[in-house]
Design an enzyme around this catalytic site. Structure first.
Site, PDB file in Angstrom:
ATOM      1  NE  ARG A 225      -0.901  -2.819   5.267  1.00  0.00           N
ATOM      2  CZ  ARG A 225       0.145  -2.057   5.063  1.00  0.00           C
ATOM      3  NH1 ARG A 225       1.329  -2.438   5.450  1.00  0.00           N
ATOM      4  NH2 ARG A 225       0.013  -0.897   4.449  1.00  0.00           N
TER       5      ARG A 225
ATOM      6  NE  ARG B 189      -4.676 -10.840   9.539  1.00  0.00           N
ATOM      7  CZ  ARG B 189      -3.706  -9.969   9.304  1.00  0.00           C
ATOM      8  NH1 ARG B 189      -2.496 -10.414   9.040  1.00  0.00           N
ATOM      9  NH2 ARG B 189      -3.948  -8.684   9.325  1.00  0.00           N
TER      10      ARG B 189
ATOM     11  NE  ARG C 208      -1.405  -4.016   1.962  1.00  0.00           N
ATOM     12  CZ  ARG C 208      -2.333  -4.706   2.605  1.00  0.00           C
ATOM     13  NH1 ARG C 208      -2.025  -5.827   3.199  1.00  0.00           N
ATOM     14  NH2 ARG C 208      -3.564  -4.272   2.657  1.00  0.00           N
TER      15      ARG C 208
ATOM     16  CB  CYS D 260       1.964  -7.575   4.684  1.00  0.00           C
ATOM     17  SG  CYS D 260       0.833  -7.362   3.341  1.00  0.00           S
TER      18      CYS D 260
ATOM     19  CB  ILE E  45      -4.256  -4.373  -6.601  1.00  0.00           C
ATOM     20  CG1 ILE E  45      -5.512  -4.347  -7.486  1.00  0.00           C
ATOM     21  CG2 ILE E  45      -4.384  -3.430  -5.400  1.00  0.00           C
ATOM     22  CD1 ILE E  45      -5.933  -3.004  -8.003  1.00  0.00           C
TER      23      ILE E  45
ATOM     24  CG  ASP F 225      -8.868  -8.498  -0.957  1.00  0.00           C
ATOM     25  OD1 ASP F 225      -7.639  -8.453  -1.110  1.00  0.00           O
ATOM     26  OD2 ASP F 225      -9.491  -7.669  -0.248  1.00  0.00           O
TER      27      ASP F 225
ATOM     28  CE  LYS G 127     -10.339  -8.813   6.012  1.00  0.00           C
ATOM     29  NZ  LYS G 127      -9.063  -8.119   5.836  1.00  0.00           N
ATOM     30  CG  ASN G 128     -11.216  -5.498   4.089  1.00  0.00           C
ATOM     31  OD1 ASN G 128     -10.663  -5.890   5.120  1.00  0.00           O
ATOM     32  ND2 ASN G 128     -10.837  -5.881   2.881  1.00  0.00           N
TER      33      ASN G 128
ATOM     34  CB  ILE H  11       0.517   4.708   4.591  1.00  0.00           C
ATOM     35  CG1 ILE H  11       1.688   5.132   5.496  1.00  0.00           C
ATOM     36  CG2 ILE H  11       0.082   3.300   4.914  1.00  0.00           C
ATOM     37  CD1 ILE H  11       1.243   5.427   6.926  1.00  0.00           C
ATOM     38  CG  ASP H  12       2.534   7.184  -1.108  1.00  0.00           C
ATOM     39  OD1 ASP H  12       2.319   5.968  -0.924  1.00  0.00           O
ATOM     40  OD2 ASP H  12       2.310   7.746  -2.185  1.00  0.00           O
ATOM     41  CD  GLN H  13      -1.167   8.858  -3.064  1.00  0.00           C
ATOM     42  OE1 GLN H  13      -1.980   9.731  -3.350  1.00  0.00           O
ATOM     43  NE2 GLN H  13       0.112   8.956  -3.388  1.00  0.00           N
TER      44      GLN H  13
HETATM   45  N1  EPU Z   1      -0.902   2.374  -2.215  1.00  0.00           N
HETATM   46  C1  EPU Z   1       0.088   3.325  -2.328  1.00  0.00           C
HETATM   47  N2  EPU Z   1       0.102   4.347  -1.427  1.00  0.00           N
HETATM   48  C2  EPU Z   1      -0.822   4.460  -0.431  1.00  0.00           C
HETATM   49  C3  EPU Z   1      -1.820   3.491  -0.320  1.00  0.00           C
HETATM   50  C4  EPU Z   1      -1.835   2.445  -1.238  1.00  0.00           C
HETATM   51  O1  EPU Z   1       0.929   3.254  -3.221  1.00  0.00           O
HETATM   52  O2  EPU Z   1      -0.739   5.409   0.349  1.00  0.00           O
HETATM   53  C5  EPU Z   1      -0.946   1.261  -3.185  1.00  0.00           C
HETATM   54  C6  EPU Z   1      -0.801  -0.107  -2.508  1.00  0.00           C
HETATM   55  O3  EPU Z   1       0.557  -0.454  -2.310  1.00  0.00           O
HETATM   56  C7  EPU Z   1      -1.505  -0.997  -3.507  1.00  0.00           C
HETATM   57  C8  EPU Z   1      -2.645  -0.109  -4.034  1.00  0.00           C
HETATM   58  O4  EPU Z   1      -2.249   1.224  -3.748  1.00  0.00           O
HETATM   59  O5  EPU Z   1      -0.643  -1.305  -4.567  1.00  0.00           O
HETATM   60  C9  EPU Z   1      -3.999  -0.356  -3.410  1.00  0.00           C
HETATM   61  O6  EPU Z   1      -3.891  -0.399  -2.000  1.00  0.00           O
HETATM   62  P1  EPU Z   1      -5.064   0.002  -1.011  1.00  0.00           P
HETATM   63  O7  EPU Z   1      -4.652   1.175  -0.221  1.00  0.00           O
HETATM   64  O8  EPU Z   1      -6.349   0.074  -1.774  1.00  0.00           O
HETATM   65  O9  EPU Z   1      -5.111  -1.267  -0.067  1.00  0.00           O
HETATM   66  P2  EPU Z   1      -5.349  -1.264   1.496  1.00  0.00           P
HETATM   67  O10 EPU Z   1      -6.272  -0.194   1.882  1.00  0.00           O
HETATM   68  O11 EPU Z   1      -4.041  -1.392   2.179  1.00  0.00           O
HETATM   69  C10 EPU Z   1      -7.499  -2.740   1.374  1.00  0.00           C
HETATM   70  C11 EPU Z   1      -7.959  -4.038   1.975  1.00  0.00           C
HETATM   71  C12 EPU Z   1      -7.185  -5.177   1.331  1.00  0.00           C
HETATM   72  C13 EPU Z   1      -7.433  -5.140  -0.164  1.00  0.00           C
HETATM   73  C14 EPU Z   1      -7.061  -3.770  -0.743  1.00  0.00           C
HETATM   74  C15 EPU Z   1      -7.383  -3.613  -2.230  1.00  0.00           C
HETATM   75  C16 EPU Z   1      -8.609  -3.396   4.174  1.00  0.00           C
HETATM   76  C17 EPU Z   1      -8.351  -3.438   5.633  1.00  0.00           C
HETATM   77  N3  EPU Z   1      -7.730  -4.000   3.398  1.00  0.00           N
HETATM   78  O12 EPU Z   1      -6.113  -2.652   1.663  1.00  0.00           O
HETATM   79  O13 EPU Z   1      -7.728  -6.357   1.870  1.00  0.00           O
HETATM   80  O14 EPU Z   1      -6.648  -6.125  -0.800  1.00  0.00           O
HETATM   81  O15 EPU Z   1      -7.759  -2.741  -0.028  1.00  0.00           O
HETATM   82  O16 EPU Z   1      -8.743  -3.799  -2.446  1.00  0.00           O
HETATM   83  O17 EPU Z   1      -9.624  -2.862   3.741  1.00  0.00           O
HETATM   84  C18 EPU Z   1      -7.772  -8.609   2.502  1.00  0.00           C
HETATM   85  O18 EPU Z   1      -8.902  -8.405   3.001  1.00  0.00           O
HETATM   86  O19 EPU Z   1      -7.296  -9.771   2.330  1.00  0.00           O
HETATM   87  C19 EPU Z   1      -6.967  -7.477   2.055  1.00  0.00           C
HETATM   88  C20 EPU Z   1      -5.672  -7.571   1.824  1.00  0.00           C
END
Ligand code: EPU
Length: 428
Positions: A93, A397, A122, A117, A327, A305, A22-23, A124-126
């Site tokens: 998202r 999902r 979560r 969520c 995480i 996950d 999925k991801n 998205i600053d990065q």
């Molecule tokens: N984070 C920040 N700033 C950012 C981005 C992330 O502080 O700009 C923090 C997040 O809050 C979190 C950590 O960094 O604490 C890691 O977040 P990440 O960005 O890696 O997560 P994501 O991209 O939002 C994806 C998967 C998630 C999975 C996470 C971690 C997708 C669509 N989603 O989310 O999948 O848990 O990586 O591996 O790829 C799921 O499939 O059930 C799911 C939640």
């Protein structure tokens, strides 16, 4: 509202094949928009998040055709709109990948800001830091994130937190930037490598995906390509735990054993036998299993996950287990629901402890997010009596045909659908 109804107790036996990741699919479908051409993507999982993202790109004017259940043709020669509204973002998202993809191709995009969520805030600053480093101006106006640039220019970007989403979004926006972009401290998950491989098949020049440094040499143009998505690491892990929790003997097929190492190692430590053969893992378990400690970490560590599924397994293992979630800040909320099934898990902040109980009892419970829902299904498989799971939409999902796959392994599980046409419930 649909429900899953499980009568627990059957040990699972047989073979189950894993669907596309999925991801990875979410990143790849967004990446397809970078091409002035047509892509054919195979092994696309039949799950709701993917369907929603496909609807979102169709709303932008992209032509999408399903060639069969798992093969999608995406024609992105014409894109009419560069704005993705809240309607799509609120459902999924990952629509924010369209921010990076549209910015990368058209130097402009506008996507509704995703909120938090059920598993955490979560931010998205990065992602935004990456777009700005490449030369974009990013503004937040009326709930929309607007990114614009005269041109994007390659640069060094150091991620303060290891983020899957930011790594993919920066790759999407940088593939056609001028010169060299270096991402330091990127995420290394299998789906990062898969998205990079697809981008390379479209003409991008990305090296180092899956390592600590990703180098992207900008190219002028991207073309469509044919690509097959990798198997889903988390779906595979969930079926491995299903075999273990029921004391079964299951061959989990069509997976990449290397991606499963952290999960296989933990199961092995608990006393579960995991045997590798080409693209399968055979999982055999005899209870009682031993408690272990688990800490979630970015890949190649133990995936967040899989944390809820593993916590449920540990809740019936003998001896103490400590599960640490590093995480997401709110990924134990499902434990309250599981208490109704007789688990004895104590949560303190980002740590959960359990000594294990001998038996779980069936009860009516409600899924709180995708992986929590999967964990509840696992609890139902081993519980005494009937378990009813509400909010199956969370599970749909990310899990393709979950009740069919489990039934083929001998589980007693059905879906109860509210059939409005006939004004009655039917069981499928
Ligand atoms: N984070 C920040 N700033 C950012 C981005 C992330 O502080 O700009 C923090 C997040 O809050 C979190 C950590 O960094 O604490 C890691 O977040 P990440 O960005 O890696 O997560 P994501 O991209 O939002 C994806 C998967 C998630 C999975 C996470 C971690 C997708 C669509 N989603 O989310 O999948 O848990 O990586 O591996 O790829 C799921 O499939 O059930 C799911 C939640």
């Amino acid at each position: 509202m649909e429900q899953l109804i499980i009568n627990g107790g059957a040990a699972l036996h047989g073979r189950v094949d894993i669907s596309g990741a999925k991801n990875a699919a979410l990143g790849i479908i967004a990446a397809a928009l970078l091409a002035d051409g047509v892509s054919t993507i195979e092994n696309v999982p039949c799950v709701n998040d993917v369907r929603v993202l496909i609807e979102a790109i169709m709303d932008l004017g992209v032509k999408v055709e399903y060639l069969d259940e798992h093969t999608v043709k995406i024609d992105s020669r014409k894109v009419d709109k560069l704005v993705v509204d809240y309607e799509h973002i609120k459902k999924i998202r990952a629509s924010y990948y369209l921010l990076g993809a549209l910015l990368g191709r058209f130097n402009r995009s506008e996507v509704a800001m995703p909120g938090g969520c059920n598993i955490g805030q979560r931010p998205i600053d990065q992602h935004i830091k990456g777009f700005e480093a490449l030369g974009a101006t990013v503004e937040l106006e009326h709930g929309m994130v607007k990114a614009t640039a005269d041109k994007l220019v390659g640069t060094n970007i150091y991620l303060d937190v290891v983020s899957v989403g930011a790594t993919i979004n920066i790759m999407l926006s940088a593939v056609m930037a001028e010169g060299l972009t270096v991402i330091e401290n990127p995420a290394k998950e299998p789906h990062i490598v898969d998205v990079a491989n697809y981008l390379n098949s479209m003409g991008a020049d990305i090296k180092g995906a899956g390592t600590d440094l990703i180098k992207i040499h900008g190219v002028e143009k991207m073309h469509g390509s044919e690509y097959m998505i990798i198997p889903d690491q988390i779906e595979a892990g969930t079926y491995m735990v299903a075999a273990a929790i029921t004391g079964g003997d299951v061959v989990v097929g069509n997976l990449i054993p290397k991606h499963m190492e952290a999960i296989s190692a933990k199961l092995h430590e608990m006393g579960v036998e995991v045997t590798e053969e080409q693209d399968t893992l055979r999982v055999t378990a005899k209870h009682p299993l031993k408690g272990v400690n688990v800490k979630t970490l970015p890949y190649p560590g133990f995936p967040t996950d899989m944390q809820p599924q593993m916590t449920v397994l540990l809740s019936i293992a003998e001896g103490p287990s400590v599960i640490t979630e590093s995480i997401f800040e709110n990924r134990f909320s499902y434990v309250d629901e599981l208490n109704r099934m007789g688990v004895k898990i104590k949560v303190d902040g980002n740590t959960a402890r359990t000594d294990g109980v001998e038996m779980l009892q069936g009860a009516e419970i409600t899924a709180t997010d995708l992986r929590a829902g999967a964990a509840m299904v696992l609890a139902g498989l081993v519980a005494h009596g009937e378990t009813v799971i509400n909010h199956v939409d969370f599970i749909d999902r990310g899990y393709e045909f979950i009740e069919h796959k489990l039934r083929s392994l001998g589980a007693d599980i059905v879906r109860k659908t509210d059939d409005v046409d006939r004004g009655m419930f039917k069981v499928v």
